[in-house]
Motif scaffolding. Structure first.
Motif, short mmCIF file in Angstrom:
data_model
loop_
_atom_site.label_atom_id
_atom_site.label_comp_id
_atom_site.label_asym_id
_atom_site.label_seq_id
_atom_site.Cartn_x
_atom_site.Cartn_y
_atom_site.Cartn_z
N LEU A 68 37.78 24.95 35.95
CA LEU A 68 37.53 24.60 36.99
C LEU A 68 36.48 25.17 37.75
O LEU A 68 35.31 24.66 38.16
CB LEU A 68 38.59 24.33 38.07
N SER A 69 36.37 26.52 37.52
CA SER A 69 35.13 27.53 38.10
C SER A 69 33.94 27.16 37.20
O SER A 69 32.79 27.29 37.93
CB SER A 69 35.77 29.01 38.01
N THR A 70 34.23 27.14 35.84
CA THR A 70 33.08 26.79 35.15
C THR A 70 32.32 25.48 35.50
O THR A 70 31.02 25.33 35.57
CB THR A 70 33.40 26.70 33.79
N ILE A 71 33.16 24.45 35.75
CA ILE A 71 32.57 23.07 36.26
C ILE A 71 31.96 23.21 37.33
O ILE A 71 30.73 22.59 37.71
CB ILE A 71 33.98 22.05 36.28
N TYR A 72 32.48 23.78 38.27
CA TYR A 72 31.82 23.84 39.59
C TYR A 72 30.60 24.76 39.67
O TYR A 72 29.57 24.51 40.33
CB TYR A 72 32.68 24.43 40.78
N ASN A 73 30.51 25.87 38.62
CA ASN A 73 29.31 26.49 38.51
C ASN A 73 28.13 25.52 37.76
O ASN A 73 27.08 25.67 38.25
CB ASN A 73 29.49 27.69 37.76
N LEU A 74 28.50 24.80 36.96
CA LEU A 74 27.70 24.09 36.35
C LEU A 74 26.88 23.08 37.34
O LEU A 74 25.76 22.82 37.43
CB LEU A 74 28.25 23.10 35.18
N VAL A 75 27.89 22.34 38.31
CA VAL A 75 27.47 21.46 39.15
C VAL A 75 26.52 22.37 40.22
O VAL A 75 25.28 21.85 41.01
CB VAL A 75 28.66 20.88 40.00
N SER A 76 26.86 23.46 40.67
CA SER A 76 26.02 24.31 41.61
C SER A 76 24.66 24.77 40.91
O SER A 76 23.66 24.66 41.58
CB SER A 76 26.82 25.67 41.94
N ILE A 77 24.63 24.94 39.60
CA ILE A 77 23.21 25.07 39.22
C ILE A 77 22.27 23.97 39.05
O ILE A 77 21.24 24.03 39.47
CB ILE A 77 23.53 25.81 37.52
N GLY A 78 23.08 22.83 39.00
CA GLY A 78 22.22 21.42 38.97
C GLY A 78 21.42 21.24 40.40
O GLY A 78 20.55 20.94 40.55
N ILE A 79 22.40 21.41 41.43
CA ILE A 79 22.13 21.35 42.71
C ILE A 79 21.09 22.20 43.18
O ILE A 79 20.17 21.95 43.88
CB ILE A 79 23.63 21.56 43.64
N GLU A 80 21.17 23.51 42.77
CA GLU A 80 20.22 24.66 43.28
C GLU A 80 18.87 24.20 42.32
O GLU A 80 17.80 24.41 43.19
CB GLU A 80 20.86 25.95 42.68
N ARG A 81 18.98 23.89 41.24
CA ARG A 81 17.72 23.44 40.45
C ARG A 81 16.78 22.30 41.22
O ARG A 81 15.70 22.16 41.30
CB ARG A 81 17.88 23.18 39.06
N PRO A 158 25.78 16.16 38.16
CA PRO A 158 24.52 16.85 37.18
C PRO A 158 23.50 15.60 36.88
O PRO A 158 22.26 15.64 36.65
CB PRO A 158 25.30 17.46 36.00
N LEU A 159 24.07 14.31 36.66
CA LEU A 159 23.34 13.14 36.21
C LEU A 159 22.44 12.81 37.39
O LEU A 159 21.08 12.54 36.94
CB LEU A 159 24.14 12.06 36.08
N PHE A 160 22.88 12.89 38.34
CA PHE A 160 22.00 12.62 39.79
C PHE A 160 21.02 13.77 39.90
O PHE A 160 19.85 13.50 40.07
CB PHE A 160 22.96 12.56 41.03
N THR A 161 21.34 14.88 39.81
CA THR A 161 20.52 16.04 40.22
C THR A 161 19.10 16.06 39.16
O THR A 161 17.93 16.18 39.53
CB THR A 161 21.18 17.38 40.17
N TYR A 162 19.56 16.23 37.80
CA TYR A 162 18.68 16.20 36.78
C TYR A 162 17.62 15.16 36.65
O TYR A 162 16.54 15.12 36.31
CB TYR A 162 19.25 16.60 35.27
N LEU A 163 18.24 13.81 36.91
CA LEU A 163 17.32 12.71 37.01
C LEU A 163 16.36 12.55 38.26
O LEU A 163 15.18 12.27 37.83
CB LEU A 163 18.21 11.42 37.21
N ARG A 164 16.94 13.14 39.46
CA ARG A 164 16.00 13.32 40.40
C ARG A 164 14.93 14.39 40.15
O ARG A 164 13.86 14.16 40.56
CB ARG A 164 16.73 13.78 41.58
N ILE A 165 15.29 15.67 39.53
CA ILE A 165 14.18 16.38 39.12
C ILE A 165 13.06 15.81 38.26
O ILE A 165 11.80 16.15 38.56
CB ILE A 165 14.97 17.62 38.50
N ILE A 166 13.56 15.03 37.27
CA ILE A 166 12.75 14.41 36.23
C ILE A 166 11.86 13.47 37.08
O ILE A 166 10.36 13.37 36.83
CB ILE A 166 13.29 13.75 35.31
N ILE A 167 12.29 12.72 38.13
CA ILE A 167 11.63 11.89 38.71
C ILE A 167 10.68 12.32 39.59
O ILE A 167 9.42 12.06 39.80
CB ILE A 167 12.49 10.93 39.63
N ILE A 168 10.74 13.50 40.34
CA ILE A 168 10.11 14.20 41.34
C ILE A 168 8.78 14.95 40.59
O ILE A 168 7.70 14.79 40.86
CB ILE A 168 10.75 15.49 41.99
N LEU A 169 9.23 15.53 39.22
CA LEU A 169 8.02 15.91 38.49
C LEU A 169 7.05 14.90 37.94
O LEU A 169 5.98 15.20 37.98
CB LEU A 169 8.64 16.71 37.36
#
Length: 281
Positions: A68-81, A158-169
């Motif tokens: 669970l900690s690993t999953i939450y960290n992956l989500v946090s990294i996506g949000i931070e990016r 992560p789907l939302f965050t990384y798609l948003r990053i690609i759209i913004i770029l």
């Protein structure tokens, strides 16, 4: 451990995102040690990992907590990016470090609370009813309570965050192109983010989808242990191996691929080699 030592020894890499990276490595390390604990119990006494025992409560609880900690960290990294790309540089430098520390604390508190629920009494040792076939003495309803929302969090955010990053770029690249400016940097960044997102999705899908499928099977299964042995337990061991592979893949995707970290790691290696030669002389 290589990633941890490199980041500790390199002070200029102590940035807000590095806090999340190091925390992710600690979570993966915790997952690996918990899996090793379960593997040791399986080697010394295989029956307790199949039929369930009180001795399996703590290993499975720590294993759940680390996953669970690993999953939450992956989500946090996506949000931070996403915030790093969407927000201004001044805002990111002022608040991101505090946000990273808060995200680390929240992820561990939430993972600790949810992972320790079986130790607090949510288990089927006393009743023997609604018992999980794969992860006895856990209850099936506890596994469903843990698996379904966290799988949704691990894949949708992560789907939302990384798609948003690609759209913004892409929007910024088109804006610069319309103004007659060079777009090579944004094109390169867009390709890198897209590749990293694909790697993240594939790694998460390969690692956690079989575990989720095992929980669903556990919930609908009406057969006894003897009818399922040994195939279902081989599947359970394979899912544990996939989670371990995820722990190996995360540092490669998030940290070891970074050119700065790679250069610092090489510098530390050269420094250590020179020190050994000096001691030998």
């Amino acid at each position: 451990c290589t990633v941890i030592f490199t980041r500790i020894a390199t002070k200029d890499l102590h940035k807000p995102i590095s806090i999340l990276f190091c925390n992710l490595v600690f979570s993966d390390l915790f997952t690996s040690f918990s899996g090793f604990w379960i593997s040791t119990l399986f080697i010394t006494n295989p029956d307790i990992t199949i039929f369930g025992s009180e001795d399996m409560l703590a290993p499975y609880a720590f294993y759940t907590m680390s996953i669970l900690s690993t999953i939450y960290n992956l989500v946090s990294i996506g949000i931070e990016r996403y915030l790093a790309v969407a927000e201004s540089m001044r805002t990111r430098l002022r608040v991101a470090r505090n946000h990273s520390i808060a995200a680390v604390l929240i992820s561990w508190v939430l993972a600790f609370f949810l992972g320790c629920l079986p130790l607090m009494g949510w288990n089927c040792l006393s009743t023997g009813k609604n018992l999980s076939i794969l992860y006895s003495p856990f209850c099936v309803d506890y596994l469903i309570f843990i698996a379904i929302p966290n799988v949704g969090v691990a894949f949708l955010i992560p789907l939302f965050t990384y798609l948003r990053i690609i759209i913004i770029l892409r929007k910024r690249k088109l804006r610069m192109k319309a103004c007659g400016q060079a777009t090579g940097t944004y094109k390169s960044a867009e390709i890198q983010v897209a590749r990293t997102s694909i790697f993240i999705w594939l790694l998460a899908l390969i690692s956690y989808a079989p575990v989720f499928a095992g929980v669903i099977f556990d919930a609908i299964n009406k057969q006894c242990y003897t009818d399922l042995y040994p195939g279902v337990y081989i599947f359970r061991n394979c899912t544990a191996m996939l989670i371990t592979m995820n722990c190996l893949g995360n540092p490669i995707i998030y940290t070891l691929k970074a050119k700065t970290l790679g250069a610092k790691l090489k510098a530390l290696k050269c420094l250590f080699t020179a020190h050994v030669r000096a001691c030998t002389l």
